[in-house]
Enzyme design. Structure first.
Site, PDB file in Angstrom:
ATOM      1  N   SER A 293      20.514  16.484  76.596  1.00  0.00           N
ATOM      2  CA  SER A 293      21.587  16.138  77.161  1.00  0.00           C
ATOM      3  C   SER A 293      22.306  17.457  77.986  1.00  0.00           C
ATOM      4  O   SER A 293      22.065  18.491  77.646  1.00  0.00           O
ATOM      5  CB  SER A 293      22.718  15.971  76.056  1.00  0.00           C
ATOM      6  OG  SER A 293      24.079  15.858  76.579  1.00  0.00           O
TER       7      SER A 293
ATOM      8  N   HIS B  44      16.293  12.822  82.197  1.00  0.00           N
ATOM      9  CA  HIS B  44      16.429  12.000  83.551  1.00  0.00           C
ATOM     10  C   HIS B  44      15.115  12.127  84.050  1.00  0.00           C
ATOM     11  O   HIS B  44      14.910  11.120  84.667  1.00  0.00           O
ATOM     12  CB  HIS B  44      17.239  13.190  84.271  1.00  0.00           C
ATOM     13  CG  HIS B  44      18.435  13.481  83.987  1.00  0.00           C
ATOM     14  ND1 HIS B  44      18.894  14.680  83.357  1.00  0.00           N
ATOM     15  CD2 HIS B  44      19.614  12.710  83.724  1.00  0.00           C
ATOM     16  CE1 HIS B  44      20.497  14.420  83.022  1.00  0.00           C
ATOM     17  NE2 HIS B  44      20.973  13.149  83.159  1.00  0.00           N
TER      18      HIS B  44
ATOM     19  N   GLN C 127      17.928   5.128  76.817  1.00  0.00           N
ATOM     20  CA  GLN C 127      18.557   4.754  75.593  1.00  0.00           C
ATOM     21  C   GLN C 127      19.340   5.539  74.922  1.00  0.00           C
ATOM     22  O   GLN C 127      20.175   5.225  73.864  1.00  0.00           O
ATOM     23  CB  GLN C 127      17.267   4.303  74.503  1.00  0.00           C
ATOM     24  CG  GLN C 127      17.389   3.427  73.587  1.00  0.00           C
ATOM     25  CD  GLN C 127      16.025   3.087  72.860  1.00  0.00           C
ATOM     26  OE1 GLN C 127      15.287   3.867  72.536  1.00  0.00           O
ATOM     27  NE2 GLN C 127      15.718   1.694  73.054  1.00  0.00           N
ATOM     28  N   LYS C 128      19.431   6.950  75.181  1.00  0.00           N
ATOM     29  CA  LYS C 128      20.265   7.890  74.846  1.00  0.00           C
ATOM     30  C   LYS C 128      21.647   7.562  74.896  1.00  0.00           C
ATOM     31  O   LYS C 128      22.597   7.650  74.145  1.00  0.00           O
ATOM     32  CB  LYS C 128      20.248   9.088  75.674  1.00  0.00           C
ATOM     33  CG  LYS C 128      21.228  10.311  75.565  1.00  0.00           C
ATOM     34  CD  LYS C 128      21.119  10.928  74.324  1.00  0.00           C
ATOM     35  CE  LYS C 128      22.032  12.148  74.195  1.00  0.00           C
ATOM     36  NZ  LYS C 128      23.521  12.057  75.061  1.00  0.00           N
ATOM     37  N   ASP C 129      22.022   6.767  75.687  1.00  0.00           N
ATOM     38  CA  ASP C 129      23.473   6.128  75.992  1.00  0.00           C
ATOM     39  C   ASP C 129      23.398   4.518  75.722  1.00  0.00           C
ATOM     40  O   ASP C 129      23.245   3.853  76.660  1.00  0.00           O
ATOM     41  CB  ASP C 129      23.908   6.249  77.467  1.00  0.00           C
ATOM     42  CG  ASP C 129      24.204   8.144  77.713  1.00  0.00           C
ATOM     43  OD1 ASP C 129      25.088   8.448  77.202  1.00  0.00           O
ATOM     44  OD2 ASP C 129      23.196   8.787  78.126  1.00  0.00           O
TER      45      ASP C 129
HETATM   46  P1  AMP Z   1      23.845  11.301  82.727  1.00  0.00           P
HETATM   47  O1  AMP Z   1      23.514  12.159  83.862  1.00  0.00           O
HETATM   48  O2  AMP Z   1      24.186  11.890  81.319  1.00  0.00           O
HETATM   49  O3  AMP Z   1      25.064  10.355  83.166  1.00  0.00           O
HETATM   50  O4  AMP Z   1      22.542  10.378  82.414  1.00  0.00           O
HETATM   51  C1  AMP Z   1      22.047   9.779  83.341  1.00  0.00           C
HETATM   52  C2  AMP Z   1      20.804   8.907  82.891  1.00  0.00           C
HETATM   53  O5  AMP Z   1      20.006   9.658  82.135  1.00  0.00           O
HETATM   54  C3  AMP Z   1      21.253   7.795  81.904  1.00  0.00           C
HETATM   55  O6  AMP Z   1      20.993   6.484  82.145  1.00  0.00           O
HETATM   56  C4  AMP Z   1      21.111   8.415  80.573  1.00  0.00           C
HETATM   57  O7  AMP Z   1      21.119   7.536  79.405  1.00  0.00           O
HETATM   58  C5  AMP Z   1      19.680   9.122  80.748  1.00  0.00           C
HETATM   59  N1  AMP Z   1      19.489  10.200  79.859  1.00  0.00           N
HETATM   60  C6  AMP Z   1      20.303  11.211  79.437  1.00  0.00           C
HETATM   61  N2  AMP Z   1      19.759  11.805  78.535  1.00  0.00           N
HETATM   62  C7  AMP Z   1      18.585  11.132  78.132  1.00  0.00           C
HETATM   63  C8  AMP Z   1      17.506  11.697  77.265  1.00  0.00           C
HETATM   64  N3  AMP Z   1      17.785  12.532  76.405  1.00  0.00           N
HETATM   65  N4  AMP Z   1      16.410  10.678  77.298  1.00  0.00           N
HETATM   66  C9  AMP Z   1      16.626   9.668  78.018  1.00  0.00           C
HETATM   67  N5  AMP Z   1      17.400   9.675  79.037  1.00  0.00           N
HETATM   68  C10 AMP Z   1      18.511  10.324  79.078  1.00  0.00           C
END
Ligand code: AMP
Length: 289
Positions: A189, A41, A152-154
Site C-alpha cells: 500500500s 500497482h 482486490q486489495k480495495d
Molecule cells: P491507489 O493508488 O491506492 O488508489 O490504488 C490504485 C489501484 O491499485 C487500485 O485498484 C488498488 O486496489 C490497486 N492496488 C493497491 N494496492 C494493491 C496491492 N497490494 N495489490 C494489488 N493491487 C493493489
C-alpha cells in the site's frame, strides 16, 4: 519492453493520444491510481499489458475521496519515481491532471452507489466512495478505455465500480487483480510508507488475522461468527493497533455472515499509529461434492 512513455496533463491531450492509439487498432487498457506506485500497482499494469495494446496509467490524488481529517495533504506524490516505474513497466501513457482540470470551479455532479457504499469502509469514511465512484466514472469518460484494472486489495471499491459500470451501462470491462503482498504478508500500500519499523511489525497483524479466519472457516469448518471472534481476538491482542472492523461477509453483497456460504470475504480495517490500513482475503469454501 517499450521505453516510449508519454505523459499528458490535459484532458484534450489525453483524448488525442488515446484516439490515435484507437485509430491504430489498439485496445485501450486503463489503470487508475493515486501514484506512489509499488509492485501492487505494477501488477495491474502487467495485467493490462497482457490483455490490451495501449496502457494508460492515471495518477491523480483525488481530493473528493478524502475526509476532512484524512491524509490528503501528506499523501506521497513522488512523480518522477512513478514515471520511472511506469517506463520500466512498459506503460504507454501517463495521465496526471491537476485538480482544477478534473474539478473545475462550478463542478457539482457526483455519482453514488447507495447501499454497498454505506457499509464497512463507507461507514467509517463518510463520502469516501462517492468520491471514488465519481472520479472513476470521470476517468472512464476521459480515457474511454476498453478494459480497466483494479486491485482486490480495495475489495469494496472494485465491487462498487462493477456496480457502477453495470448500473450506468458504462462500456468498459472491469478486471480485478489479486492483492500483492510483501514476503511477510503485509499487503502493499502507498500508505505503508507512513509506518515506522515498529508499526510495520504491528501491521502484520492484519494479514495474520485474515489467515486465522481462513483456517477457521476452511480447515476447522467453524462458522463465520467464530472466525470473526478469532480475528478480533488476535487483532485486539496487539498493542498499538486500533481496530475499526474485522468481519466475514458475503463476497458480493458484503452482508455480514453468520453461517458459511460458498463465496465469502474476510475484511479488516485498523489503525496503526496515525496510519489507517485495510486488507481482505476472499475465501471460497470447498463444499463437499
Ligand atoms: P491507489 O493508488 O491506492 O488508489 O490504488 C490504485 C489501484 O491499485 C487500485 O485498484 C488498488 O486496489 C490497486 N492496488 C493497491 N494496492 C494493491 C496491492 N497490494 N495489490 C494489488 N493491487 C493493489
Amino acid at each position: 519492453m517499450t521505453d516510449s512513455l508519454a505523459t499528458v496533463q490535459t484532458i484534450d491531450d489525453l483524448r488525442l493520444a488515446v484516439r490515435e492509439a484507437r485509430l491504430a487498432g489498439k485496445k485501450i487498457g486503463c489503470v487508475p491510481t493515486m501514484g506512489a506506485l509499488h509492485d501492487g500497482h505494477i501488477s495491474l499494469v502487467e495485467a493490462a499489458r497482457r490483455e490490451t495494446d495501449f496502457v494508460v496509467v492515471t495518477i491523480f490524488v483525488n481530493p473528493t475521496q478524502f475526509g476532512p481529517n484524512e491524509d490528503l495533504a501528506k499523501y506521497p506524490r513522488p512523480l518522477e519515481a512513478d514515471l520511472d516505474k511506469c517506463r520500466a513497466a512498459g506503460v504507454d501513457l501517463v495521465f496526471n491532471p491537476d485538480v482544477e482540470s478534473v474539478y473545475p470551479s462550478g463542478d457539482a455532479t457526483f455519482v453514488e452507489v447507495p447501499g454497498l457504499s454505506e457499509v464497512l469502509e463507507g461507514a467509517h469514511r463518510p463520502g469516501h466512495f462517492r468520491g471514488v465512484t465519481t472520479i472513476v466514472l470521470k476517468l472512464f469518460n476521459m480515457v474511454l478505455p476498453d478494459v480497466a484494472f483494479f486491485g482486490q486489495k480495495d475489495y469494496q471499491q472494485q465491487l462498487l465500480i462493477r456496480h457502477l459500470v453495470d448500473d450506468l451501462n458504462v462500456a468498459v470491462e472491469i478486471r480485478t487483480c489479486p492483492t500483492i503482498r510483501e514476503p511477510d504478508g503485509l499487503a502493499m500500500s502507498s500508505r505503508n510508507a507512513y509506518l515506522s519499523p515498529e508499526e510495520r511489525q504491528t501491521a502484520l497483524a492484519l494479514s495474520q488475522a485474515l489467515k486465522i479466519a481462513e483456517q477457521s472457516l476452511c480447515d476447522e469448518r467453524q462458522s463465520p461468527v467464530e472466525a470473526r471472534v478469532r480475528m478480533i481476538e488476535h487483532l485486539t491482542s496487539i498493542p498499538g493497533l486500533v481496530l475499526d472492523y474485522a468481519t466475514v461477509a458475503d463476497a458480493y453483497s458484503l452482508k455480514e455472515l453468520d453461517e458459511a456460504s460458498g463465496e465469502m470475504v474476510a475484511l479488516i480495517a485498523a489503525r496503526v499509529g496515525t496510519t489507517r490500513l485495510i486488507d481482505n482475503l476472499p475465501i471460497s469454501l470447498r463444499l463437499p461434492v
